[in-house]
Design a protein around this motif. Sequence first.
Motif, PDB file in Angstrom:
ATOM      1  N   THR A   1     -58.001  18.881 144.099  1.00 45.79           N
ATOM      2  CA  THR A   1     -57.517  18.639 142.745  1.00 45.79           C
ATOM      3  C   THR A   1     -56.488  19.693 142.352  1.00 45.79           C
ATOM      4  O   THR A   1     -56.529  20.831 142.829  1.00 45.79           O
ATOM      5  CB  THR A   1     -58.681  18.664 141.732  1.00 45.79           C
ATOM      6  N   THR A   2     -55.562  19.295 141.508  1.00 49.43           N
ATOM      7  CA  THR A   2     -54.701  20.273 140.860  1.00 49.43           C
ATOM      8  C   THR A   2     -55.506  20.951 139.757  1.00 49.43           C
ATOM      9  O   THR A   2     -56.584  20.481 139.373  1.00 49.43           O
ATOM     10  CB  THR A   2     -53.465  19.611 140.231  1.00 49.43           C
ATOM     11  N   LEU A   3     -54.975  22.039 139.225  1.00 54.56           N
ATOM     12  CA  LEU A   3     -55.604  22.685 138.081  1.00 54.56           C
ATOM     13  C   LEU A   3     -54.541  23.460 137.317  1.00 54.56           C
ATOM     14  O   LEU A   3     -53.798  24.249 137.904  1.00 54.56           O
ATOM     15  CB  LEU A   3     -56.723  23.627 138.517  1.00 54.56           C
ATOM     16  N   VAL A   4     -54.461  23.212 136.030  1.00 56.33           N
ATOM     17  CA  VAL A   4     -53.637  24.037 135.150  1.00 56.33           C
ATOM     18  C   VAL A   4     -54.515  24.463 133.986  1.00 56.33           C
ATOM     19  O   VAL A   4     -55.275  23.659 133.436  1.00 56.33           O
ATOM     20  CB  VAL A   4     -52.373  23.298 134.666  1.00 56.33           C
ATOM     21  N   ALA A   5     -54.456  25.748 133.661  1.00 56.75           N
ATOM     22  CA  ALA A   5     -55.306  26.290 132.600  1.00 56.75           C
ATOM     23  C   ALA A   5     -54.480  27.170 131.674  1.00 56.75           C
ATOM     24  O   ALA A   5     -53.558  27.870 132.111  1.00 56.75           O
ATOM     25  CB  ALA A   5     -56.455  27.101 133.198  1.00 56.75           C
ATOM     26  N   ALA A   6     -54.840  27.129 130.400  1.00 55.42           N
ATOM     27  CA  ALA A   6     -54.227  27.999 129.401  1.00 55.42           C
ATOM     28  C   ALA A   6     -55.320  28.731 128.653  1.00 55.42           C
ATOM     29  O   ALA A   6     -56.267  28.107 128.171  1.00 55.42           O
ATOM     30  CB  ALA A   6     -53.387  27.183 128.425  1.00 55.42           C
ATOM     31  N   LEU A   7     -55.201  30.050 128.571  1.00 57.83           N
ATOM     32  CA  LEU A   7     -56.087  30.857 127.745  1.00 57.83           C
ATOM     33  C   LEU A   7     -55.220  31.567 126.715  1.00 57.83           C
ATOM     34  O   LEU A   7     -54.261  32.257 127.075  1.00 57.83           O
ATOM     35  CB  LEU A   7     -56.876  31.864 128.576  1.00 57.83           C
ATOM     36  N   VAL A   8     -55.549  31.370 125.437  1.00 55.41           N
ATOM     37  CA  VAL A   8     -54.772  31.983 124.360  1.00 55.41           C
ATOM     38  C   VAL A   8     -55.654  32.978 123.635  1.00 55.41           C
ATOM     39  O   VAL A   8     -56.776  32.661 123.215  1.00 55.41           O
ATOM     40  CB  VAL A   8     -54.253  30.923 123.368  1.00 55.41           C
ATOM     41  N   TYR A   9     -55.128  34.207 123.474  1.00 52.64           N
ATOM     42  CA  TYR A   9     -55.892  35.246 122.790  1.00 52.64           C
ATOM     43  C   TYR A   9     -54.925  36.288 122.244  1.00 52.64           C
ATOM     44  O   TYR A   9     -54.032  36.752 122.969  1.00 52.64           O
ATOM     45  CB  TYR A   9     -56.874  35.895 123.765  1.00 52.64           C
ATOM     46  N   CYS A  10     -55.094  36.637 120.989  1.00 54.24           N
ATOM     47  CA  CYS A  10     -54.259  37.663 120.352  1.00 54.24           C
ATOM     48  C   CYS A  10     -52.769  37.384 120.516  1.00 54.24           C
ATOM     49  O   CYS A  10     -51.977  38.285 120.827  1.00 54.24           O
ATOM     50  CB  CYS A  10     -54.606  39.049 120.899  1.00 54.24           C
ATOM     51  N   ASN A  11     -52.386  36.129 120.327  1.00 54.81           N
ATOM     52  CA  ASN A  11     -50.982  35.714 120.447  1.00 54.81           C
ATOM     53  C   ASN A  11     -50.400  35.947 121.840  1.00 54.81           C
ATOM     54  O   ASN A  11     -49.193  36.153 121.999  1.00 54.81           O
ATOM     55  CB  ASN A  11     -50.107  36.420 119.408  1.00 54.81           C
ATOM     56  N   VAL A  12     -51.251  35.907 122.843  1.00 52.42           N
ATOM     57  CA  VAL A  12     -50.795  35.962 124.232  1.00 52.42           C
ATOM     58  C   VAL A  12     -51.288  34.709 124.936  1.00 52.42           C
ATOM     59  O   VAL A  12     -52.458  34.343 124.833  1.00 52.42           O
ATOM     60  CB  VAL A  12     -51.311  37.224 124.960  1.00 52.42           C
ATOM     61  N   LEU A  13     -50.376  34.051 125.644  1.00 50.44           N
ATOM     62  CA  LEU A  13     -50.702  32.847 126.410  1.00 50.44           C
ATOM     63  C   LEU A  13     -50.773  33.203 127.885  1.00 50.44           C
ATOM     64  O   LEU A  13     -49.782  33.654 128.473  1.00 50.44           O
ATOM     65  CB  LEU A  13     -49.635  31.770 126.183  1.00 50.44           C
TER      66      LEU A  13
ATOM     67  N   ARG B   1     -60.838  41.468 120.081  1.00 53.18           N
ATOM     68  CA  ARG B   1     -59.683  42.346 119.953  1.00 53.18           C
ATOM     69  C   ARG B   1     -58.750  41.833 118.860  1.00 53.18           C
ATOM     70  O   ARG B   1     -58.686  40.638 118.587  1.00 53.18           O
ATOM     71  CB  ARG B   1     -58.894  42.393 121.270  1.00 53.18           C
ATOM     72  N   GLU B   2     -57.996  42.753 118.276  1.00 57.64           N
ATOM     73  CA  GLU B   2     -56.909  42.383 117.375  1.00 57.64           C
ATOM     74  C   GLU B   2     -55.585  42.382 118.121  1.00 57.64           C
ATOM     75  O   GLU B   2     -54.655  41.664 117.766  1.00 57.64           O
ATOM     76  CB  GLU B   2     -56.838  43.376 116.198  1.00 57.64           C
ATOM     77  N   LYS B   3     -55.517  43.188 119.181  1.00 56.02           N
ATOM     78  CA  LYS B   3     -54.325  43.291 120.001  1.00 56.02           C
ATOM     79  C   LYS B   3     -54.744  43.633 121.418  1.00 56.02           C
ATOM     80  O   LYS B   3     -55.697  44.392 121.619  1.00 56.02           O
ATOM     81  CB  LYS B   3     -53.381  44.365 119.443  1.00 56.02           C
ATOM     82  N   LEU B   4     -54.058  43.068 122.386  1.00 51.25           N
ATOM     83  CA  LEU B   4     -54.409  43.295 123.789  1.00 51.25           C
ATOM     84  C   LEU B   4     -53.611  44.452 124.378  1.00 51.25           C
ATOM     85  O   LEU B   4     -52.393  44.525 124.215  1.00 51.25           O
ATOM     86  CB  LEU B   4     -54.149  42.038 124.621  1.00 51.25           C
TER      87      LEU B   4
ATOM     88  N   THR C   1     -53.135  12.532 131.439  1.00 49.73           N
ATOM     89  CA  THR C   1     -53.921  13.451 130.620  1.00 49.73           C
ATOM     90  C   THR C   1     -52.997  14.396 129.885  1.00 49.73           C
ATOM     91  O   THR C   1     -52.057  14.946 130.465  1.00 49.73           O
ATOM     92  CB  THR C   1     -54.914  14.257 131.466  1.00 49.73           C
ATOM     93  N   ALA C   2     -53.269  14.599 128.594  1.00 51.30           N
ATOM     94  CA  ALA C   2     -52.497  15.529 127.779  1.00 51.30           C
ATOM     95  C   ALA C   2     -53.444  16.359 126.927  1.00 51.30           C
ATOM     96  O   ALA C   2     -54.342  15.817 126.284  1.00 51.30           O
ATOM     97  CB  ALA C   2     -51.514  14.790 126.888  1.00 51.30           C
ATOM     98  N   VAL C   3     -53.248  17.664 126.926  1.00 49.10           N
ATOM     99  CA  VAL C   3     -53.963  18.570 126.042  1.00 49.10           C
ATOM    100  C   VAL C   3     -52.916  19.336 125.247  1.00 49.10           C
ATOM    101  O   VAL C   3     -51.940  19.838 125.813  1.00 49.10           O
ATOM    102  CB  VAL C   3     -54.848  19.556 126.822  1.00 49.10           C
ATOM    103  N   VAL C   4     -53.110  19.408 123.941  1.00 44.73           N
ATOM    104  CA  VAL C   4     -52.152  20.090 123.063  1.00 44.73           C
ATOM    105  C   VAL C   4     -52.847  21.224 122.331  1.00 44.73           C
ATOM    106  O   VAL C   4     -53.934  21.053 121.785  1.00 44.73           O
ATOM    107  CB  VAL C   4     -51.534  19.092 122.051  1.00 44.73           C
ATOM    108  N   ILE C   5     -52.205  22.394 122.346  1.00 46.78           N
ATOM    109  CA  ILE C   5     -52.703  23.584 121.649  1.00 46.78           C
ATOM    110  C   ILE C   5     -51.639  24.031 120.659  1.00 46.78           C
ATOM    111  O   ILE C   5     -50.461  24.100 121.004  1.00 46.78           O
ATOM    112  CB  ILE C   5     -52.991  24.744 122.624  1.00 46.78           C
ATOM    113  N   THR C   6     -52.042  24.349 119.436  1.00 46.74           N
ATOM    114  CA  THR C   6     -51.116  24.956 118.482  1.00 46.74           C
ATOM    115  C   THR C   6     -51.540  26.397 118.213  1.00 46.74           C
ATOM    116  O   THR C   6     -52.725  26.690 118.048  1.00 46.74           O
ATOM    117  CB  THR C   6     -51.054  24.184 117.159  1.00 46.74           C
ATOM    118  N   VAL C   7     -50.562  27.282 118.195  1.00 50.57           N
ATOM    119  CA  VAL C   7     -50.813  28.707 118.017  1.00 50.57           C
ATOM    120  C   VAL C   7     -49.884  29.235 116.922  1.00 50.57           C
ATOM    121  O   VAL C   7     -48.672  29.090 117.026  1.00 50.57           O
ATOM    122  CB  VAL C   7     -50.568  29.502 119.308  1.00 50.57           C
TER     123      VAL C   7
END
Length: 265
Positions: free
Chosen positions: A113-125, A72-75, A259-265
Amino acid sequence: MIVMLCCGRTDIGRKRRFNQDSFICESFDNGMLLAVVCDGMGGAAGGGIASGLACGNFVDCVADFADSFPRREKLSRTDERLIKAALADAAATANTVVYERAKSEVSLNGMGTTLVAALVYCNVLFTLNIGDSRLYLVHEGKAQQITHDHSFVQYLVDQGKMTKEEARVSINKNIITKAIGTDREIEPDLFVNRLSKKGTCPEFIAVLCSDGLSNYLSPEIITECVSDAVSIETDRGLGTVCERLIEKANEAGGSDNITAVVITV
């Protein structure tokens, strides 16, 4: 063209004998980017098994969804609902896998376990969390905590019975009220942030972390540590930012896995 980078690091910390944290960063052919951090509990073996199972099964489920989701280009709003449902389904699958494994082996009873997730797509987090692992979104020099802890002290803060400052130093701050694998069913929190960008260069930084980091680093310190991430051009280069965060947490005490995960958008 949307520029996105993702990298993560994990560290045993200064006082633990085992690292029970797990993380995965994954990109998909349709342009989706996914990151997951899990912080296990339930003894030396149980915690590590729980976080690894949850992390892997969650990512596998999202990967199956991404394979069937057109580029997609836009959601649209319908697209956003489908992605949120897919993340919730992935959490349910991860929960079932950990829960059934814990029930099948006496030595693993009670693991989770804990769980945190990030999905980034078309400038939406899209952010999903269960437990007290967190996601911060850094933009224009400020860090906003997107997730809401599922913890005993956060409950007291929400009820007005404890201040945030008291919660931060409470001896009960590690008691979580919701986790993957401890109950037959789980209900995660889901958040959607539409990232208003001015161009194709990175302007937003997402930081996913276990509480071994967030217990020691304030949003202001996190912001300072990741401030140059938007100018980094490779995933490998972004690893130095993760290492900086972990180093700061260790310097501040390092009493837990970090633990650290870094995402740049």
